[in-house]
Design a protein around this motif. Structure first.
Motif, short mmCIF file in Angstrom:
data_model
loop_
_atom_site.label_atom_id
_atom_site.label_comp_id
_atom_site.label_asym_id
_atom_site.label_seq_id
_atom_site.Cartn_x
_atom_site.Cartn_y
_atom_site.Cartn_z
N TYR A 130 0.69 -1.27 0.04
CA TYR A 130 0.20 0.19 -0.03
C TYR A 130 0.85 1.27 0.09
O TYR A 130 2.06 1.03 0.49
N ARG A 131 0.28 2.37 -0.46
CA ARG A 131 0.96 3.74 -0.15
C ARG A 131 0.23 4.71 0.19
O ARG A 131 -1.27 4.59 -0.05
N GLN A 132 0.84 5.88 0.88
CA GLN A 132 0.06 6.77 1.46
C GLN A 132 0.75 8.16 1.08
O GLN A 132 1.92 8.33 1.72
N LYS A 168 -3.51 12.48 1.68
CA LYS A 168 -4.43 11.39 0.99
C LYS A 168 -4.58 10.09 1.53
O LYS A 168 -4.00 9.85 2.67
N GLU A 169 -5.83 9.22 1.31
CA GLU A 169 -5.89 8.10 2.10
C GLU A 169 -4.94 7.12 1.26
O GLU A 169 -4.55 7.03 0.14
N ARG A 170 -4.58 6.00 2.30
CA ARG A 170 -3.94 4.85 2.00
C ARG A 170 -4.57 4.02 0.65
O ARG A 170 -5.80 3.79 0.79
N GLU A 171 -3.84 3.61 -0.28
CA GLU A 171 -4.18 2.85 -1.41
C GLU A 171 -3.68 1.68 -1.58
O GLU A 171 -2.25 1.72 -1.33
N LEU A 172 -4.24 0.74 -2.07
CA LEU A 172 -3.62 -0.62 -2.23
C LEU A 172 -2.64 -0.44 -3.60
O LEU A 172 -3.22 0.26 -4.72
N VAL A 173 -1.66 -1.07 -3.82
CA VAL A 173 -0.66 -0.76 -5.20
C VAL A 173 -0.67 -2.20 -5.75
O VAL A 173 -0.23 -2.48 -6.85
N PRO A 205 -3.98 -2.09 -9.25
CA PRO A 205 -4.79 -0.95 -9.65
C PRO A 205 -4.32 -0.56 -11.28
O PRO A 205 -3.03 -0.71 -11.56
N SER A 234 -3.51 2.37 -12.07
CA SER A 234 -2.56 3.50 -11.96
C SER A 234 -0.99 2.95 -11.81
O SER A 234 0.08 3.46 -12.33
#
Length: 121
Positions: free
Chosen positions: A37-39, A43-48, A60, A62
């Motif tokens: 994950y990254r943050q 911003k909100e933490r997102e799965l990568v 994802p 991106s």
């Protein structure tokens, strides 16, 4: 407590590459899934990236085609190879392992401490 130690972050120019590593302590009995994950600030933490025990990966849009998640089961380690990095990839990256600790009846999520990735020219 299960300990996850991350390494490999740093400063790179756009288009560069980094390889992140995350090693779990020997207290992990079994691993069901691993993920990154990254943050970014504000911003909100997102799965990568994620990978299941069966080897199924998920990315994802991106990062798809640029990032690759892999694992070394013998070492309880998960990796994230990041290529063609962009400034928008700048964030703190966290690894997560969904597994069972030694002596535990249940399966839980365990997080790494985070490693900074900065993509800038």
């Amino acid at each position: 407590q299960v300990q996850l130690v991350e390494s490999g972050g740093g400063l790179v120019q756009p288009g560069g590459s980094l390889r992140l590593s995350c090693a779990a302590s020997g207290s992990i009995r079994s691993i069901n899934a691993m993920g990154w994950y990254r943050q970014a600030p504000g911003k909100e933490r997102e799965l990568v990236a994620s990978i299941t025990s069966g080897g199924t990966t998920n990315y994802p849009d991106s990062v798809r085609g640029r990032f690759t998640i892999s694992r070394d089961n013998a070492k309880n380690t998960v990796y994230l190879q990041m290529n063609s990095l962009k400034p928008e990839d700048t964030a703190v990256y966290y690894c997560k392992i969904f597994g069972r600790a030694t002596g535990s009846y249940s399966t839980d999520h365990y997080w790494g401490q985070g490693t900074q990735v900065t993509v800038s020219s």
